[in-house]
Write an enzyme that holds these catalytic residues in place. Structure first.
Site, PDB file in Angstrom:
ATOM      1  N   LYS A  61       0.689  -1.180  -0.168  1.00  9.33           N
ATOM      2  CA  LYS A  61       0.009   0.137  -0.427  1.00  9.33           C
ATOM      3  C   LYS A  61       1.093   1.508   0.367  1.00  9.33           C
ATOM      4  CE  LYS A  61      -1.658   2.749   3.123  1.00  9.33           C
ATOM      5  NZ  LYS A  61      -1.688   3.685   2.554  1.00  9.33           N
ATOM      6  N   GLY A  90       6.992   4.853   8.000  1.00 10.56           N
ATOM      7  CA  GLY A  90       6.522   6.271   8.931  1.00 10.56           C
ATOM      8  C   GLY A  90       6.548   5.783   9.960  1.00 10.56           C
ATOM      9  N   SER A  91       5.721   6.573  10.380  1.00 10.10           N
ATOM     10  CA  SER A  91       6.209   7.234  11.538  1.00 10.10           C
ATOM     11  C   SER A  91       5.845   6.360  12.754  1.00 10.10           C
ATOM     12  CB  SER A  91       4.687   8.172  11.713  1.00 10.10           C
ATOM     13  OG  SER A  91       3.735   8.165  11.857  1.00 10.10           O
ATOM     14  N   THR A  92       6.459   7.100  13.406  1.00 12.07           N
ATOM     15  CA  THR A  92       7.008   6.291  14.874  1.00 12.07           C
ATOM     16  C   THR A  92       5.129   5.855  15.889  1.00 12.07           C
ATOM     17  OG1 THR A  92       9.276   6.826  15.903  1.00 12.07           O
ATOM     18  CG2 THR A  92       7.949   5.877  17.260  1.00 12.07           C
ATOM     19  N   GLY A 136       4.013   3.351  13.446  1.00 14.89           N
ATOM     20  CA  GLY A 136       4.941   1.728  13.670  1.00 14.89           C
ATOM     21  C   GLY A 136       4.509   1.018  15.275  1.00 14.89           C
ATOM     22  N   GLU A 170      10.185   0.620   9.974  1.00 16.68           N
ATOM     23  CA  GLU A 170      11.399   1.826   9.625  1.00 16.68           C
ATOM     24  C   GLU A 170      10.946   2.996   9.862  1.00 16.68           C
ATOM     25  OE1 GLU A 170      14.295   2.033   8.466  1.00 16.68           O
ATOM     26  OE2 GLU A 170      14.847  -0.790   7.669  1.00 16.68           O
ATOM     27  N   CYS A 203      13.422  10.661   7.118  1.00 16.11           N
ATOM     28  CA  CYS A 203      13.942  10.193   8.027  1.00 16.11           C
ATOM     29  C   CYS A 203      15.291  10.417   8.977  1.00 16.11           C
ATOM     30  CB  CYS A 203      13.080   8.889   8.022  1.00 16.11           C
ATOM     31  SG  CYS A 203      13.440   8.050   6.683  1.00 16.11           S
ATOM     32  N   GLU A 228      10.718  15.183  15.615  1.00 18.15           N
ATOM     33  CA  GLU A 228      10.729  15.731  13.681  1.00 18.15           C
ATOM     34  C   GLU A 228       9.744  15.679  13.551  1.00 18.15           C
ATOM     35  OE1 GLU A 228       9.605  12.053  12.201  1.00 18.15           O
ATOM     36  OE2 GLU A 228      11.468  11.597  10.921  1.00 18.15           O
TER      37      GLU A 228
HETATM   38  P1  NAP Z   1       2.067   7.444   8.834  1.00 26.03           P
HETATM   39  O1  NAP Z   1       1.530   8.431   8.813  1.00 26.03           O
HETATM   40  O2  NAP Z   1       3.024   6.740   9.011  1.00 26.03           O
HETATM   41  O3  NAP Z   1       2.548   6.817   6.448  1.00 26.03           O
HETATM   42  C1  NAP Z   1       2.859   5.861   6.664  1.00 26.03           C
HETATM   43  C2  NAP Z   1       1.999   4.974   6.060  1.00 26.03           C
HETATM   44  O4  NAP Z   1       1.430   4.098   6.794  1.00 26.03           O
HETATM   45  C3  NAP Z   1       0.802   5.557   4.951  1.00 26.03           C
HETATM   46  O5  NAP Z   1       0.969   4.067   4.015  1.00 26.03           O
HETATM   47  C4  NAP Z   1      -0.249   5.833   5.791  1.00 26.03           C
HETATM   48  O6  NAP Z   1      -1.343   5.756   4.938  1.00 26.03           O
HETATM   49  C5  NAP Z   1      -0.022   4.395   6.752  1.00 26.03           C
HETATM   50  N1  NAP Z   1      -1.211   4.257   7.025  1.00 26.03           N
HETATM   51  C6  NAP Z   1      -1.662   5.233   7.914  1.00 26.03           C
HETATM   52  N2  NAP Z   1      -2.014   5.345   9.246  1.00 26.03           N
HETATM   53  C7  NAP Z   1      -2.495   3.659   9.367  1.00 26.03           C
HETATM   54  C8  NAP Z   1      -2.172   2.194  10.288  1.00 26.03           C
HETATM   55  N3  NAP Z   1      -2.838   3.094  11.062  1.00 26.03           N
HETATM   56  N4  NAP Z   1      -2.644   1.127  10.073  1.00 26.03           N
HETATM   57  C9  NAP Z   1      -1.552   1.030   8.384  1.00 26.03           C
HETATM   58  N5  NAP Z   1      -0.618   1.956   8.009  1.00 26.03           N
HETATM   59  C10 NAP Z   1      -0.987   3.085   8.398  1.00 26.03           C
HETATM   60  O7  NAP Z   1       3.803   8.222   7.704  1.00 26.03           O
HETATM   61  P2  NAP Z   1       3.914   9.442   6.908  1.00 26.03           P
HETATM   62  O8  NAP Z   1       3.396  10.974   7.435  1.00 26.03           O
HETATM   63  O9  NAP Z   1       3.488   9.327   5.995  1.00 26.03           O
HETATM   64  O10 NAP Z   1       5.802   9.546   6.206  1.00 26.03           O
HETATM   65  C11 NAP Z   1       5.886  10.467   7.304  1.00 26.03           C
HETATM   66  C12 NAP Z   1       7.514   9.726   8.579  1.00 26.03           C
HETATM   67  O11 NAP Z   1       7.640   8.543   8.003  1.00 26.03           O
HETATM   68  C13 NAP Z   1       8.385  10.010   9.534  1.00 26.03           C
HETATM   69  O12 NAP Z   1       7.932  10.337  10.881  1.00 26.03           O
HETATM   70  C14 NAP Z   1       9.089   9.782   9.122  1.00 26.03           C
HETATM   71  O13 NAP Z   1      10.490   9.872   9.728  1.00 26.03           O
HETATM   72  C15 NAP Z   1       9.346   7.925   8.409  1.00 26.03           C
HETATM   73  N6  NAP Z   1       9.860   7.385   7.529  1.00 26.03           N
HETATM   74  C16 NAP Z   1      11.265   6.902   8.161  1.00 26.03           C
HETATM   75  C17 NAP Z   1      11.663   6.441   7.006  1.00 26.03           C
HETATM   76  C18 NAP Z   1      12.585   5.333   7.399  1.00 26.03           C
HETATM   77  O14 NAP Z   1      13.079   4.450   6.986  1.00 26.03           O
HETATM   78  N7  NAP Z   1      12.689   4.629   8.862  1.00 26.03           N
HETATM   79  C19 NAP Z   1      11.663   6.299   5.137  1.00 26.03           C
HETATM   80  C20 NAP Z   1      10.229   7.146   5.065  1.00 26.03           C
HETATM   81  C21 NAP Z   1       9.998   7.892   6.058  1.00 26.03           C
HETATM   82  P3  NAP Z   1      -1.953   7.115   4.265  1.00 26.03           P
HETATM   83  O15 NAP Z   1      -0.576   8.177   3.999  1.00 26.03           O
HETATM   84  O16 NAP Z   1      -2.442   6.768   2.632  1.00 26.03           O
HETATM   85  O17 NAP Z   1      -2.435   7.080   5.082  1.00 26.03           O
END
Ligand code: NAP
Ligand code: MG
Length: 478
Positions: A181, A233-235, A238, A255, A289, A386
């Site tokens: 996804k 994605g976000s902590t 996660g 991650e 990230c 962050e």
């Molecule tokens: P996010 O809200 O955690 O979203 C990441 C993904 O998870 C998206 O596809 C999102 O869908 C989906 N998602 C949201 N809620 C979910 C749930 N309850 N269960 C399963 N999936 C769910 O993060 P973001 O704001 O999009 O991305 C930014 C964050 O990602 C930052 O904190 C960044 O540090 C982190 N990040 C980490 C890495 C790494 O390699 N460590 C790399 C890139 C980003 P939707 O977006 O469609 O809502």
């Protein structure tokens, strides 16, 4: 915002054919979803690009079943050397269609074309080439050669195609099938990748792409038919996923976020360090990230570093992401922009000094100027949380031990940078930093042969390199 005037040099978008609407990619075909379709926009203009299907629970179920069938009947039993041929084919198509993919990524995400063209797409292809090479050599991996089965993968919007490649290439090389996804705001390159799977004659069901928002991701990771969850994605999300998966047989890798220290010592090669600081925090608008979002600079050179940094920031070009001269593109979404504003206002209220170069922001779209905060202390929220935007917090230190102590004073542990002339100091400091990746006299370098991942709240598991295979093989538990 620049002291120089440039003629615009926009890349043509004619190479990309964006359809009015997109379905889900399940079992090798595009199908209508049963949820409510949503729109994806170009964050640089707010233009609606396409309507995209939303996968509901029945669609997620169909995708998982297609992946299971492909795993049992075709992909699992296939010899590694045969799987490798498909991965090589996908890698070559990514290269052949690189320009088209780069333009699409830039339009859907807002990142500068020079970054999608020179970093995202070539690195995505490199991941497929690299893991293609492993497919017939898994018995030498140290983790056995038995795949897990079906992987459910959820990725964010900051590197849409690259994160897809980081997830799909090792999974397929090890013999797993996937349901992935992409993020709601950046689904288009994943859907183009689905077309590439068709072009590569990948057997139906080996790769399934289901679009939707967080709820679709939640349904996928909670589905009892998957054997593995891979999330970037976000902590916060996660942690929620880890709770969902706890007590099941599913393997999981996370991650998550970061708050990297970029440490500049007084003997650092100064010109390179300034470029490294700029690359560390303004690459991809800081939506990274592992961004070097905390600059730790030795007190004796702090004034000089800041002065040079501000001068360099004044030459950054912000604007049309499709322009080949653009350094800083658009913020990915209104929601992300609001978060950057909120935390930056907090920084000001907490007493840090805020500075941005003179900078005209386009009238439409989501924009934030490159920003630096000085006089930041450890207790400030902008030093701890962050921001995930083009915002740098500057702290100072006197001794190497103080630098290490400050660098490690964070709930995260994803990456760090060290700038110094002394090799012995690099080895000493790197060994004391609690960060998964430490760059020395460089920053934000990514290579498929090198494992990437975090400590503490930055998650667990590694992507890339031989270690990245462990996430997709059964023997890794042994
Ligand atoms: P996010 O809200 O955690 O979203 C990441 C993904 O998870 C998206 O596809 C999102 O869908 C989906 N998602 C949201 N809620 C979910 C749930 N309850 N269960 C399963 N999936 C769910 O993060 P973001 O704001 O999009 O991305 C930014 C964050 O990602 C930052 O904190 C960044 O540090 C982190 N990040 C980490 C890495 C790494 O390699 N460590 C790399 C890139 C980003 P939707 O977006 O469609 O809502
Ligand atoms: Mg978009």
């Amino acid at each position: 915002m620049s002291i120089f005037e440039y003629a615009p040099a926009p890349e043509s978008r004619a190479i990309v054919d964006i359809k009015g609407s997109y379905g889900l990619f399940v079992n090798g075909e595009f199908t209508d979803g049963h949820g409510t379709p949503f729109k994806t926009v170009n964050p640089a203009t707010e233009e609606v690009l396409a309507e995209v299907a939303e996968a509901d629970a029945s669609d997620v179920d169909a995708a998982v079943k297609a992946a299971r069938k492909a795993y049992d009947k075709v992909w699992g039993p296939m010899p590694g050397r045969e799987r490798a041929k498909y991965l090589y084919r996908i890698a070559r198509i990514l290269q052949e269609r690189a320009r088209e993919i780069s333009v699409l990524e830039t339009i859907d995400n807002g990142k500068p074309i020079k970054e999608s063209r020179d970093v995202d797409v070539p690195t995505a292809a490199a991941f497929f080439f690299y893991y293609a090479g492993w497919a017939d050599k898994l018995e030498h991996s140290g983790y056995g050669s038995t795949p897990l089965g079906v992987a459910g993968q959820v990725i964010p919007w900051n590197f849409p195609l690259l994160m897809l490649a980081w997830k799909i290439a090792p999974a397929l090389a090890c013999g797993n099938t996937v349901v992935l996804k992409p993020a709601e705001t950046t689904p288009l390159t994943a859907l183009l990748f689905a077309e590439i799977c068709q072009q590569a004659d990948l057997p139906p069901g080996v790769v399934n792409i289901i679009t939707g928002a967080g709820a679709t991701g939640e349904t996928l990771v909670g589905h009892p038919g998957i054997d593995k969850v891979a999330f970037t994605g976000s902590t916060g999300v996660g942690k929620a996923i880890a709770r969902t998966v706890a007590g099941s047989d599913k393997k999981i890798t996370l991650e998550l976020g970061g708050k990297a220290a970029n440490i500049v010592f007084d003997d650092a090669p100064m010109d390179q360090a300034i470029e490294g600081i700029v690359n560390g925090i303004f690459f991809n608008q800081g939506h990274v990230c592992c961004a070097g979002s905390r600059l730790l600079v030795q007190e004796s050179v702090a004034d000089e570093v800041l002065e040079r940094l501000k001068r360099r920031m004044s030459t950054l070009r912000l604007g049309d992401p499709l322009d080949k001269n653009t350094d800083v593109g658009a913020i990915n979404s209104a929601a992300q922009l609001a978060r950057i504003h909120e935390l930056s206002d907090v920084g000001e209220a907490e007493g840090a000094g805020r500075w941005s170069p003179e900078c005209e922001l386009p009238a439409n779209g989501f924009w934030f100027p490159p920003t630096v905060f000085t006089g930041v202390s450890q207790a400030h929220r902008i030093a701890r949380e962050e921001i995930f935007g083009p915002v740098l917090s500057v702290l100072t230190f006197r001794t190497p031990s103080e630098a290490v102590e400050k660098a490690n004073n964070t709930p995260y542990g994803l990456s760090a940078g060290i700038w110094t002339d002394k090799g012995s100091r690099i080895l000493d400091i790197a060994g004391r930093l609690r960060a998964g990746v430490v760059w020395a006299n460089t920053f934000n370098k990514f290579d498929p042969t090198s494992p990437f991942g975090g400590y503490k709240e930055s998650g667990y598991g590694r992507e890339g390199g031989r270690h990245g295979l462990a996430a997709y093989l059964k023997g890794a538990d042994a």
